[in-house]
Write a protein that holds these residues in place. Structure first.
Motif, PDB file in Angstrom:
ATOM      1  N   ALA A 175       0.746  -1.077   0.100  1.00  0.00           N
ATOM      2  CA  ALA A 175       0.008   0.010   0.023  1.00  0.00           C
ATOM      3  C   ALA A 175       0.748   1.401   0.034  1.00  0.00           C
ATOM      4  O   ALA A 175       0.508   2.206  -0.912  1.00  0.00           O
ATOM      5  N   GLN A 176       1.915   1.428   0.787  1.00  0.00           N
ATOM      6  CA  GLN A 176       3.074   2.454   0.807  1.00  0.00           C
ATOM      7  C   GLN A 176       3.396   2.613  -0.436  1.00  0.00           C
ATOM      8  O   GLN A 176       3.775   3.694  -1.155  1.00  0.00           O
ATOM      9  N   ALA A 177       3.677   1.354  -1.375  1.00  0.00           N
ATOM     10  CA  ALA A 177       4.348   1.636  -2.302  1.00  0.00           C
ATOM     11  C   ALA A 177       3.700   2.139  -3.674  1.00  0.00           C
ATOM     12  O   ALA A 177       4.046   3.097  -4.615  1.00  0.00           O
ATOM     13  N   THR A 178       2.454   1.542  -3.619  1.00  0.00           N
ATOM     14  CA  THR A 178       1.568   1.704  -4.603  1.00  0.00           C
ATOM     15  C   THR A 178       0.674   3.023  -4.449  1.00  0.00           C
ATOM     16  O   THR A 178       0.110   3.901  -5.279  1.00  0.00           O
ATOM     17  N   GLY A 179       0.638   3.495  -3.246  1.00  0.00           N
ATOM     18  CA  GLY A 179      -0.327   4.687  -2.863  1.00  0.00           C
ATOM     19  C   GLY A 179      -1.597   4.090  -2.777  1.00  0.00           C
ATOM     20  O   GLY A 179      -2.650   5.059  -2.709  1.00  0.00           O
ATOM     21  N   ARG A 180      -1.808   2.963  -2.936  1.00  0.00           N
ATOM     22  CA  ARG A 180      -3.132   2.643  -2.750  1.00  0.00           C
ATOM     23  C   ARG A 180      -3.768   1.775  -1.791  1.00  0.00           C
ATOM     24  O   ARG A 180      -3.011   0.581  -1.581  1.00  0.00           O
ATOM     25  N   PRO A 181      -4.431   2.221  -0.758  1.00  0.00           N
ATOM     26  CA  PRO A 181      -4.805   1.465   0.522  1.00  0.00           C
ATOM     27  C   PRO A 181      -5.690   0.329   0.041  1.00  0.00           C
ATOM     28  O   PRO A 181      -6.342   0.143  -0.850  1.00  0.00           O
ATOM     29  N   PHE A 188      -7.184  -9.741  -0.669  1.00  0.00           N
ATOM     30  CA  PHE A 188      -7.044  -8.514  -0.289  1.00  0.00           C
ATOM     31  C   PHE A 188      -7.024  -7.571  -1.635  1.00  0.00           C
ATOM     32  O   PHE A 188      -6.282  -7.820  -2.461  1.00  0.00           O
ATOM     33  N   ILE A 189      -7.932  -6.459  -1.553  1.00  0.00           N
ATOM     34  CA  ILE A 189      -8.177  -5.662  -2.777  1.00  0.00           C
ATOM     35  C   ILE A 189      -7.693  -4.562  -2.521  1.00  0.00           C
ATOM     36  O   ILE A 189      -8.387  -3.773  -1.331  1.00  0.00           O
ATOM     37  N   ASP A 190      -7.333  -3.652  -3.268  1.00  0.00           N
ATOM     38  CA  ASP A 190      -6.856  -2.326  -3.009  1.00  0.00           C
ATOM     39  C   ASP A 190      -7.908  -1.357  -3.784  1.00  0.00           C
ATOM     40  O   ASP A 190      -8.809  -1.739  -4.218  1.00  0.00           O
ATOM     41  N   SER A 191      -7.845   0.108  -3.590  1.00  0.00           N
ATOM     42  CA  SER A 191      -8.648   0.681  -3.888  1.00  0.00           C
ATOM     43  C   SER A 191      -8.853   1.096  -5.452  1.00  0.00           C
ATOM     44  O   SER A 191      -9.861   1.556  -5.664  1.00  0.00           O
ATOM     45  N   ALA A 192      -8.067   0.654  -6.174  1.00  0.00           N
ATOM     46  CA  ALA A 192      -8.279   0.471  -7.617  1.00  0.00           C
ATOM     47  C   ALA A 192      -8.864  -0.757  -8.100  1.00  0.00           C
ATOM     48  O   ALA A 192      -9.229  -1.073  -9.209  1.00  0.00           O
ATOM     49  N   GLY A 193      -9.448  -1.813  -7.220  1.00  0.00           N
ATOM     50  CA  GLY A 193      -9.922  -2.952  -7.357  1.00  0.00           C
ATOM     51  C   GLY A 193      -8.912  -4.204  -7.765  1.00  0.00           C
ATOM     52  O   GLY A 193      -9.456  -5.244  -8.103  1.00  0.00           O
ATOM     53  N   HIS A 194      -7.826  -4.013  -7.427  1.00  0.00           N
ATOM     54  CA  HIS A 194      -6.822  -5.138  -7.762  1.00  0.00           C
ATOM     55  C   HIS A 194      -6.525  -5.905  -6.733  1.00  0.00           C
ATOM     56  O   HIS A 194      -6.495  -5.430  -5.453  1.00  0.00           O
ATOM     57  N   VAL A 195      -6.571  -7.223  -6.927  1.00  0.00           N
ATOM     58  CA  VAL A 195      -6.056  -8.256  -5.858  1.00  0.00           C
ATOM     59  C   VAL A 195      -4.791  -8.331  -5.653  1.00  0.00           C
ATOM     60  O   VAL A 195      -3.937  -8.351  -6.500  1.00  0.00           O
ATOM     61  N   VAL A 196      -4.301  -7.705  -4.358  1.00  0.00           N
ATOM     62  CA  VAL A 196      -2.758  -7.512  -4.174  1.00  0.00           C
ATOM     63  C   VAL A 196      -2.198  -8.764  -3.386  1.00  0.00           C
ATOM     64  O   VAL A 196      -0.915  -8.768  -3.277  1.00  0.00           O
ATOM     65  N   GLU A 197      -3.031  -9.640  -2.909  1.00  0.00           N
ATOM     66  CA  GLU A 197      -2.335 -10.492  -2.076  1.00  0.00           C
ATOM     67  C   GLU A 197      -3.714 -11.699  -1.925  1.00  0.00           C
ATOM     68  O   GLU A 197      -4.784 -11.388  -1.617  1.00  0.00           O
ATOM     69  N   TYR A 198      -3.338 -13.032  -1.920  1.00  0.00           N
ATOM     70  CA  TYR A 198      -3.988 -14.151  -1.713  1.00  0.00           C
ATOM     71  C   TYR A 198      -3.229 -14.980  -0.725  1.00  0.00           C
ATOM     72  O   TYR A 198      -2.429 -15.644  -0.939  1.00  0.00           O
ATOM     73  N   GLY A 199      -4.091 -15.108   0.609  1.00  0.00           N
ATOM     74  CA  GLY A 199      -3.470 -15.809   1.747  1.00  0.00           C
ATOM     75  C   GLY A 199      -4.193 -17.269   1.800  1.00  0.00           C
ATOM     76  O   GLY A 199      -5.474 -17.302   1.836  1.00  0.00           O
TER      77      GLY A 199
END
Length: 253
Positions: free
Chosen positions: A178-184, A224-235
């Motif tokens: 989130a810090q690197a992309t700016g998308r929470p 886990f999905i960011d504010s742009a709708g991208h899945v950033v992690e699957y656990g």
């Protein structure tokens, strides 16, 4: 980081965190008693209601039990396994995904070809490169869960340590991304199932594949999905034999 965040917790959470550390570090042993509600309120300069809430938190985490007429006793009980969302919540509050009494080891990270189920969860092509991060959560009773995080490989270019087997520094994987992309992270999807262990599972849980448990284990999955709708992690968390999943929420009247 965790110590700095702890200063900003609610008073009851600070008290609970203090005694969690005392118990998990061994300074308080099973069978020992915690101070009474009155004593806690005086020592921490809080209301008795706040002190009582702190003890409720410790009971909910399975660290203590109340004995009528005696007090609050430290108990020796296996830690329940956590969902990905619960680990995320703990990471946001304290900087650590560990549950009460847990530690993690066997950290391993590499870039691998995405299995079909992982590719579907991350919305990438099957066999595409993906970062796989693995670790084992333990308590004094043994393995709580074997945890695997699957992360799109492009995030490794922004946060190189994601593909490094060393324990992450500076935050959890989700915080670092989130810090690197700016998308929470704005949304998460949890799922739970139970299944019998396979020989491959036995290796992950350090069990004898020729003598597998006959009872199913809990498997927790989280996207886990960011504010742009991208899945950033699957656990995926594979629970150890006999481990349960416990969740708690506030009920408003």
């Amino acid at each position: 980081m965790a110590l700095e965040q702890a200063k900003h917790r609610a008073p009851y959470a600070q008290i609970a965190a203090h005694y969690t550390e005392m118990i998990t570090s061994g300074h308080l042993q099973p069978g020992e008693l915690l101070p009474s509600i009155k004593a806690l309120s005086q020592e921490w300069n809080v209301s008795t209601a706040t002190a009582e809430k702190a003890l409720r938190q410790l009971r909910a985490e399975g660290l203590v039990r109340g004995i009528h007429g005696i007090g609050t006793e430290v108990i020796d009980r296996p830690t329940p396994m956590s969902s990905g969302s619960q680990r995320q919540d703990r990471g946001r509050r304290s900087g650590s995904s560990w549950g009460a009494g847990e530690r993690s080891d066997s950290h391993e990270a590499s870039v691998v070809a995405a299995p079909a189920d992982v590719a579907e969860a991350l919305d990438i092509a099957p066999e595409a490169d993906v970062i796989r991060r693995r670790r084992v959560y333990r308590d004094r009773h043994g393995i709580v869960a074997h945890s695997t995080s699957w992360i799109p490989v492009e995030h490794g270019k922004l946060v190189p340590q994601l593909a490094d087997s060393a324990r992450l520094s500076g935050g959890t994987s989700l915080q670092l991304i989130a810090q690197a992309t700016g998308r929470p992270i704005t949304r998460r999807i949890d799922a739970a199932s139970a299944r019998l262990l396979t020989s491959a599972d036995a290796e992950l849980l350090e069990l004898d594949p020729a003598n597998l448990p006959t009872e199913p284990v809990v498997v927790m999955m989280a996207k886990f999905i960011d504010s742009a709708g991208h899945v950033v992690e699957y656990g995926v968390d594979l629970g150890g034999p006999g481990r349960t999943w416990v969740t708690e929420s506030e009920v408003t009247q």
